[in-house]
Design an enzyme around this catalytic site. Structure first.
Site, PDB file in Angstrom:
ATOM      1  N   SER A 410       0.821  -1.213   0.000  1.00  0.00           N
ATOM      2  CA  SER A 410       0.000   0.000   0.000  1.00  0.00           C
ATOM      3  C   SER A 410       0.851   1.258   0.000  1.00  0.00           C
ATOM      4  CB  SER A 410      -0.872   0.059   1.251  1.00  0.00           C
ATOM      5  OG  SER A 410      -1.413  -1.167   1.561  1.00  0.00           O
ATOM      6  N   HIS A 431      -2.252  -2.688  -6.392  1.00  0.00           N
ATOM      7  CA  HIS A 431      -2.721  -2.320  -5.057  1.00  0.00           C
ATOM      8  C   HIS A 431      -4.234  -2.479  -4.977  1.00  0.00           C
ATOM      9  CE1 HIS A 431      -3.401   0.969  -1.829  1.00  0.00           C
ATOM     10  NE2 HIS A 431      -3.357  -0.223  -1.303  1.00  0.00           N
ATOM     11  N   GLU A 443      -5.219   0.073  -7.958  1.00  0.00           N
ATOM     12  CA  GLU A 443      -4.168   1.001  -8.404  1.00  0.00           C
ATOM     13  C   GLU A 443      -3.069   0.149  -9.037  1.00  0.00           C
ATOM     14  OE1 GLU A 443      -3.980   4.973  -5.547  1.00  0.00           O
ATOM     15  OE2 GLU A 443      -3.041   3.173  -4.787  1.00  0.00           O
ATOM     16  N   ASN A 481      -3.689   6.516  -0.873  1.00  0.00           N
ATOM     17  CA  ASN A 481      -3.228   6.583   0.517  1.00  0.00           C
ATOM     18  C   ASN A 481      -2.406   7.831   0.801  1.00  0.00           C
ATOM     19  OD1 ASN A 481      -4.560   4.336   1.351  1.00  0.00           O
ATOM     20  ND2 ASN A 481      -2.824   2.951   1.123  1.00  0.00           N
TER      21      ASN A 481
END
Ligand code: COA
Length: 700
Positions: A410, A431, A443, A481
């Site tokens: 992540s 991801h 992602e 994130n």
């Protein structure tokens, strides 16, 4: 110039064909063509009945959404449809594929409807912040009943034609040769001297339960579609079918449609519609590179994430090999997967047979030697650079040279991970978001040396497993994130400044977020962020940074899993309760850190969290980590519960005006300092040029 609508004749039947690829949207030329062909057919004495059908993959899938932001062009759809319904010769619509929006409205104006088995019909306008604007809300209840119309129009979900034969929405379903069958149907009408049958002439009257029915639907949608205008308008419009004559109801529908069309919400949802389709065209990736097919996959790690990822592949028909260090871990992982599939069966989402098929596609091993033939590996192991580098170097030895190796990290630097292999052109990030088998977002992280072929292969694979894949660059936390860290940082700062967890969560939920930020961390576990912050190579030296969250972890309050985090959770019902103890702990910590608490308004909470995220989004664009502002929006909507009706953070900024956003950020900078509130250069540049994020194109 070829016209997208043509008229031919077969015996006594006039055939109107629409041919406007890819989805036969009702563009201006199509609308014009329909009017002309209907008039011609009507004037042609040889023609006694008409069949209207579409070439290509589908019947009309709606109005042309790309025309909505532009000046309206005549003929307008309601006028075209009025012409169709008024036709003096029986007119049969022949449906295949997806007759959606204006497509279904066109079918409802036709006098008879015949459909190919497996086709779908629906009025999905609410998904674009609209209501049907050409009679859909007035005709569907008249033919299918008020309840069915409420269900279809407010959900926007298409239904199978087979399921609406009973409601008279479809007269006949045929297995094959649709146009031939439709001509046969029309010939029977001619033989029977059947008259045109007009849905608008059906009278509905108010019955005893109607007031309650509409009140219930309004209340239900206030919750289910909180913040959205269109579903409420749709209920008003449908109610008009029992309160007003057809023409008045139609007029009111049009007024509401036009109000929706020019609304912020509809602009936002249309933006998302196109952005979700644009993401497949990866900037810098040549169109002719199509990528190859992946026939088998291995997953490293059978924990919650690895198991969920395995399910994505197995459910899409791709064989999966789960890899664990011990047979106990493997058994536990396989049992968890079976359990999750069984829950799907229990909820009616899949059949027992489908469960068996999926389970049969998942094998397990503790030996890397078994990976020699797989086409792709997804590593979902512990978030540690050291662990991952070791795994990738082992994978490099064990897998065939052409296999692609992906990490589900992540945050971590995948370029560094790639460097531990001899095939950096085949190493990238995939991801997934938790729960991986449910969340739509993926992602796809482009490493420095990734080849176009490998990238295209993984983008294609993403589509095959039903994900919305967005290509992003390498940086700490990638797009989602990285921005989430700024959003969370402000939530934590506001706690120290005197806002309560409940106030922050409520403010963000009422703004439209699916969940408040503190409920989210309680759900996912406070220890995850705690560990990630400690492992960040650029760890913050700010003593206030995420201090409330860290303090709770140090007090063993890890969120729902320990029964307490920012809230307390009832041990039986798991219901969330406000915890005065936490509020007190934060107050004491603020005092210790020299932060003066004050009363904070909801608007400040919303602005701080959203503007922080937008500012970081601007940096992400500037650095080329995301190729387009729409890509960032797609990530936030599909991965983080950002309200679709606000279009994503970057569209929201464009909508309210970048100058306003910059002004707000500068005001926070003046008050809170430079550390977090320096405006992104790109934002300043765009404001200076009077441009939007959506105007920005990467220089690469
Ligand atoms: N107007 C303009 N363009 C449309 C469109 C519409 N109503 N519906 C689809 N398109 C375009 C898409 O943008 C896409 O273009 P692209 O290839 O340049 O990206 C192309 O048609 C194919 O659409 P896509 O969604 O990728 O194909 P699909 O086969 O997965 O799905 C539909 C087809 C029709 C089910 C889906 O496109 C859809 O739901 N369309 C919207 C229907 C709708 O909301 N109608 C009411 C409008 S008010």
């Amino acid at each position: 110039m070829t016209t997208p609508v043509s008229l031919t004749r077969q015996g006594k039947v006039g055939l109107i064909a629409i041919n406007n690829p890819p989805v036969n949207a009702l563009s201006q030329a199509v609308r014009q063509g329909i009017i002309e062909c209907v008039l011609q057919a009507q004037q042609d004495d040889e023609i006694k009945a008409i069949v209207l059908y579409c070439e290509g993959r589908t019947f009309v899938a709606g109005a042309d959404i790309s025309e909505f932001g532009k000046a309206p062009m005549e003929p307008h759809l309601p006028d075209v449809l009025h012409q169709v319904e008024s036709c003096t010769k029986p007119l049969v619509a022949a449906l295949h594929g997806t007759a959606l929006g204006g497509g279904l409205e066109l079918a409802l104006c036709s006098h008879y409807r015949i459909a190919l088995a497996g086709s779908k019909v629906g009025l999905p306008e609410v998904n674009l912040g609209l209501i049907p604007g050409s009679g859909g809300t007035q005709r569907l209840p008249r033919i299918a009943g008020v309840e069915k119309a409420l269900e279809m129009i407010t959900s926007g979900r298409p239904v199978a034609v087979e399921s609406v034969v009973e409601q008279n929405l479809i007269d006949q379903v045929v297995e094959k040769d649709l146009v031939t069958a439709a001509v046969g149907f029309a010939e029977t009408l001619i033989a029977d001297q059947a008259e045109p049958r007009r849905v608008s002439e059906i009278q509905l009257s108010k019955s005893e339960g109607h007031d309650q029915l509409f009140a219930d639907w309004r209340a239900k949608l206030k919750k289910k579609a909180a913040g959205q205008q269109a579903p409420q308008y749709a209920i008003d419009a449908i109610e008009n079918t029992i309160l007003l004559p057809f023409d008045e109801g139609l007029q009111k529908e049009r007024e509401m449609f036009l109000a929706c069309r020019s609304s912020e919400q509809s602009r936002a949802m249309r933006h998302v519609f196109f952005a979700e389709r644009e993401v497949v065209r990866v900037p810098g990736l040549a169109k002719d590179i199509k990528g190859h097919d992946i026939a088998s996959v291995a997953i490293i790690g059978a924990g919650t994430m690895g198991g969920g990822i395995a399910m994505c592949f197995a459910s899409a028909g791709i064989p999966v090999l789960l890899v664990e260090m011990t047979s106990e871990n493997l058994e536990r992982g396989l049992a968890m997967i079976k359990d999750r599939y069984q829950q799907n069966v229990a909820r009616g989402r899949m059949s027992e047979q489908q469960l068996q098929d999926c389970i049969a596609r998942i094998g397990g091993t503790c030996d890397y030697a078994d990976l020699s033939e797989v086409d792709l590996v997804v590593e979902a192991a512990f978030e540690s650079m050291e662990v991952k580098r070791e795994i990738f170097s082992r994978l490099d030895q064990a897998c065939k040279p052409e296999a692609i190796l992906a990490s589900n990290t992540s945050y971590l630097d995948i370029d560094q991970i790639a460097a531990s292999t001899g095939r950096p052109d085949k190493v990238l990030g995939m991801h997934f978001f938790s729960p991986a088998n449910i969340m739509k977002l993926l992602e796809v992280v482009r490493t420095r040396e990734i080849s176009d072929e490998s990238l295209a292969t993984v983008m294609k694979l993403g589509k095959r497993i039903g994900k919305i894949s967005v290509a992003v660059g390498v940086c700490y936390g990638f797009v989602g994130n990285r921005m989430y860290a700024c959003y969370g940082r402000e939530a934590q700062a506001l706690l120290l400044e005197g806002a309560t967890p409940e106030q922050i969560d409520k403010a963000m939920q009422s703004w439209g977020m699916a969940m408040g930020p503190l409920s989210v961390v309680d759900m996912s576990g406070l220890d995850i962020g705690y560990k990630a912050r400690r492992e960040n190579p650029n760890r913050s030296d700010d003593p206030l940074f995420f201090r409330p969250a860290d303090m709770l972890v140090e007090a063993d309050r890890l969120g729902q899993k320990t029964g307490s985090g920012f809230y307390r959770y009832d041990s039986e019902s798991r219901r969330k309760e406000v915890d005065e103890q936490v509020i007190g702990m934060i107050r004491d910590e603020a005092e210790r850190l020299g932060v003066t608490q004050r009363t904070i308004g909801d608007e400040e909470i919303q602005q701080r969290l959203i503007f922080a995220m937008i500012n970081e989004g601007a940096r992400i664009l500037e650095e080329g980590i995301a190729g387009r502002s729409g890509d960032i929006d797609v990530i936030w909507i599909n991965g983080y519960g950002f309200p679709r009706y606000r279009g994503g953070p970057m569209q929201y900024a464009d909508e309210i005006g970048l100058d306003k956003v910059l002004q707000g950020i500068k005001a926070f900078q003046d008050r809170l300092g430079d550390r977090y509130w320096k405006p992104a250069t790109l934002l300043e540049e765009l404001v200076a040029q009077d441009k939007k994020f959506s105007d920005w194109v990467s220089k690469d």
